[in-house]
Write a protein that holds these residues in place. Structure first.
Motif, PDB file in Angstrom:
ATOM      1  N   ASP A   4       0.830  -1.204   0.000  1.00 52.50           N
ATOM      2  CA  ASP A   4       0.000   0.000   0.000  1.00 52.50           C
ATOM      3  C   ASP A   4       0.867   1.257   0.000  1.00 52.50           C
ATOM      4  OD1 ASP A   4      -2.793  -1.139   0.319  1.00 52.50           O
ATOM      5  OD2 ASP A   4      -1.791  -2.061   2.036  1.00 52.50           O
ATOM      6  N   GLU A   5       2.046   1.124   0.585  1.00 51.12           N
ATOM      7  CA  GLU A   5       2.981   2.246   0.645  1.00 51.12           C
ATOM      8  C   GLU A   5       4.360   1.668   0.950  1.00 51.12           C
ATOM      9  OE1 GLU A   5       3.061   6.768   2.637  1.00 51.12           O
ATOM     10  OE2 GLU A   5       1.517   5.293   3.202  1.00 51.12           O
ATOM     11  N   SER A   6       5.396   2.329   0.482  1.00 46.86           N
ATOM     12  CA  SER A   6       6.755   1.823   0.711  1.00 46.86           C
ATOM     13  C   SER A   6       7.688   2.939   1.160  1.00 46.86           C
ATOM     14  CB  SER A   6       7.320   1.179  -0.561  1.00 46.86           C
ATOM     15  OG  SER A   6       6.702  -0.057  -0.823  1.00 46.86           O
ATOM     16  N   PHE A   7       8.650   2.542   1.987  1.00 45.60           N
ATOM     17  CA  PHE A   7       9.716   3.421   2.447  1.00 45.60           C
ATOM     18  C   PHE A   7      11.020   2.640   2.354  1.00 45.60           C
ATOM     19  CE2 PHE A   7       5.825   4.635   4.549  1.00 45.60           C
ATOM     20  CZ  PHE A   7       5.828   6.024   4.499  1.00 45.60           C
ATOM     21  N   THR A  31      14.093   7.410   2.333  1.00 44.48           N
ATOM     22  CA  THR A  31      12.849   7.701   3.041  1.00 44.48           C
ATOM     23  C   THR A  31      12.704   6.770   4.234  1.00 44.48           C
ATOM     24  OG1 THR A  31      11.609   6.153   1.659  1.00 44.48           O
ATOM     25  CG2 THR A  31      11.709   8.469   0.944  1.00 44.48           C
ATOM     26  N   VAL A  33       9.881   5.871   7.886  1.00 42.59           N
ATOM     27  CA  VAL A  33       8.671   6.129   8.654  1.00 42.59           C
ATOM     28  C   VAL A  33       8.880   5.538  10.038  1.00 42.59           C
ATOM     29  CG1 VAL A  33       7.515   4.009   7.884  1.00 42.59           C
ATOM     30  CG2 VAL A  33       6.152   5.931   8.746  1.00 42.59           C
ATOM     31  N   TRP A 221       3.846   7.785  12.471  1.00 47.53           N
ATOM     32  CA  TRP A 221       2.488   7.262  12.547  1.00 47.53           C
ATOM     33  C   TRP A 221       2.215   6.798  13.976  1.00 47.53           C
ATOM     34  CZ3 TRP A 221       2.471   3.471   7.717  1.00 47.53           C
ATOM     35  CH2 TRP A 221       2.591   4.248   6.546  1.00 47.53           C
ATOM     36  N   ARG A 248      -2.843  -2.652   6.468  1.00 49.40           N
ATOM     37  CA  ARG A 248      -2.111  -2.164   5.306  1.00 49.40           C
ATOM     38  C   ARG A 248      -0.759  -2.866   5.236  1.00 49.40           C
ATOM     39  NH1 ARG A 248      -0.841   3.602   5.306  1.00 49.40           N
ATOM     40  NH2 ARG A 248      -1.007   3.505   3.030  1.00 49.40           N
ATOM     41  N   ILE A 250       3.102  -2.402   4.283  1.00 47.60           N
ATOM     42  CA  ILE A 250       4.081  -1.332   4.140  1.00 47.60           C
ATOM     43  C   ILE A 250       5.420  -1.943   3.753  1.00 47.60           C
ATOM     44  CG2 ILE A 250       5.170   0.650   5.250  1.00 47.60           C
ATOM     45  CD1 ILE A 250       2.094   0.827   4.977  1.00 47.60           C
TER      46      ILE A 250
END
Length: 544
Positions: A4-7, A31, A33, A221, A248, A250
């Motif tokens: 759903d999202e990557s760092f 990046t 998180v 988060w 989600r 990640i």
């Protein structure tokens, strides 16, 4: 399945090393998180005394060296197994000044705590101390985030740092300590008058680090729980999280850093590895300290060590179930001793709190603090200021009182003759200024704990003026000291030493680089900070 999202770097938990690791990633053009399952930032660091034990730090007036720090490790931690290997020790020492420099570049401030190493008399020990703390911090500087820094409900939110609080315990006997107490009172009044939220200790540390994260626009988060690690072909490539009621996926292209604390609040794990009976109310760590991912990492081939250890900071618990820290800043003051169930001393009452806890466990029974009216007149006990002992403490049985040592022993279930002999022997040591049994008051740290004012030995004072008091001691603790095995690059490793690719860990999530010892104030936070930095540096270079 797609993410759903990557760092590049995913940091699980917002303890001491989270911001440093994220700053390293950003400096390398990557990046990151920071994912925290609680709705407050800071982890157990925010609940702590906010001190870092950092070898080679630039604040040491007498200097330091790799050789001295290693000698001190060897003299204190000894052979503690692979968690405290020579390679890991060297990495910790070498990178301590580097992470300090990194954070200073981002606006972090440090102060020299002037707190002697806990074993300052051993080879390599520092008499001025390798510990640092952060200056007081006004949470109002965080704007809308000012109420999002965690704190311990058992610690008053006051503008005092832990080293100064320890000095203030001597306010009845030291003019300098009186001045510190007066300054703290003035700061508290200014907080009210100016509507400030100036705080010290762990809240000051994490408030300052959160300020850096906000300034650097590092994603954080809160209220987001990591449910599982995502593994592909033997490599950890991400995590699943529960966020706003939805799961989600990640991604983490360079790595996942576990910075989520230990298992202090996981009763099942503690009952297996620490079967000597830990009351959950004795835990002072963050409530997020639940060891959620240990089993998953073991399923990937990781293993653990030192699981029977904790950062014991022994204290007592009143009849209302409120715990207090009392070792060594209570028991280590003149006119106090600690005894086992028979009435015999079992330790130097000023020694490092983790060692004292280990000695409590080895007695195999109840342990007690014994004090006299001089102790109650001169020194605080928990939240109780010198000069009074709340009658409700006596009525509830939290404090046991008697006009004779023998009578006190009977009320505590001890042998009266044994306690009498113990007290008489200790009083003889106090008069001579030499503890021939446990050497209390010989080291610089021991005298610092005692207060440096009592004569002939700052840490020794007779227990001779009635009425006498006894308090049950318990194994209060600020976190666990065992956990996942990691190498010198902070990579989680398998039993054969091979790393689990893409998975790093630091802090109380890991088996401590200090082994079964606590080398100085802030040893766990210092190690967490350094190995989070090391992990991020290694992850940043992983695919280069």
């Amino acid at each position: 399945m797609p993410f759903d999202e990557s760092f590049d770097l995913v940091v699980v938990g917002s303890g001491a090393s989270a911001v440093a690791a994220a700053c390293v990633a950003k400096s390398q053009g990557l990046t990151s998180v920071i994912i925290e399952k609680l709705d407050k930032f800071g982890g157990s660091t925010a609940y702590s005394g906010g001190v870092f034990w950092m070898p080679l730090n630039p604040y040491l007036e007498q200097g330091d060296s790799m050789e001295d720090a290693l000698r001190y490790f060897e003299a204190t931690a000894g052979d503690s197994g692979p968690a405290s290997s020579l390679e890991r020790r060297k990495t910790f020492i070498e990178n301590s000044p580097k992470v300090i420099a990194l954070l200073q570049q981002h606006g972090m401030q440090f102060e020299h705590s002037r707190w002697p190493d806990y074993y300052s008399d051993r080879p390599g020990g520092s008499k001025e101390g390798r510990s640092l703390n952060a200056p007081l911090f006004d949470l109002c500087e965080l704007g809308e985030w000012q109420d999002k820094v965690g704190h311990s409900p058992n610690m008053p939110q006051v503008p005092v740092n832990t080293p100064d609080y320890c000095r203030m315990t001597n306010a009845k006997t030291s003019f300098k300590a009186k001045l510190l107490a007066a300054e703290a009172g003035w700061m508290m009044l200014k907080n009210v008058l100016l509507r400030r939220k100036v705080r010290g200790s762990g809240v000051a540390v994490q408030g300052r680090l959160l300020q850096i994260a906000l300034r650097e626009k590092l994603p954080i988060w809160l209220g987001t729980k990591v449910n599982s690690l995502i593994e592909e072909n033997g490599r950890v490539v991400g995590v699943t999280v529960e966020q706003d009621g939805k799961e989600r996926r990640i991604g983490a292209t360079r790595g996942v850093l576990l910075n989520a604390g230990g298992y202090a609040h996981n009763r099942a794990i503690r009952d297996v590895h620490q079967p000597f009976g830990i009351d959950p109310r004795w835990n002072w760590s963050s409530p997020g300290d639940t060891g959620d991912l240990i089993g998953q990492v073991e399923a990937l081939g990781g293993y653990t060590d030192l699981m029977d250890e904790a950062i014991w900071v022994p204290g007592s618990m009143d009849a209302d179930g409120t715990p207090y820290f009392n070792v060594p800043m209570g028991t280590g003051k003149p006119h106090h001793i600690a005894v086992d169930a028979k009435g015999s001393r079992f330790a130097d009452e000023t020694c490092a709190y983790m060692e004292f806890g280990q000695r409590m466990i080895r007695t195999g029974g109840q342990t007690w603090a014994i004090m006299d009216s001089q102790a109650r007149k001169k020194y605080p006990w928990g939240p109780c200021l010198p000069g009074s002992t709340p009658e409700k403490w006596i009525e509830s049985g939290y404090f046991i009182r008697d006009d004779t040592i023998e009578g006190l022993a009977v009320k505590c279930g001890m042998d009266p003759q044994t306690l009498r002999e113990t007290v008489d022997r200790f009083n003889g040591f106090a008069r001579k200024g030499v503890d021939e049994e446990f050497h209390r008051g010989e080291s610089v740290n021991s005298r610092w704990v005692g207060g440096n004012t009592h004569k002939p030995n700052p840490a020794l004072g007779e227990v001779s003026k009635p009425p006498y008091y006894a308090v049950k001691l318990c194994l209060t603790n600020v976190g666990t000291a065992g956990g996942l095995m990691t190498d010198e690059f902070a990579r989680v490793v398998r039993q054969d030493g091979r790393p689990i690719e893409g998975l790093y860990a630091t802090g109380n999530s890991t088996a401590s680089v200090m082994g079964r010892a606590y080398l100085g104030a802030g040893a766990s936070i210092g190690a967490s900070l350094v190995f989070g930095y090391v992990a991020a540096k290694h992850a940043a270079a992983a695919n280069d």
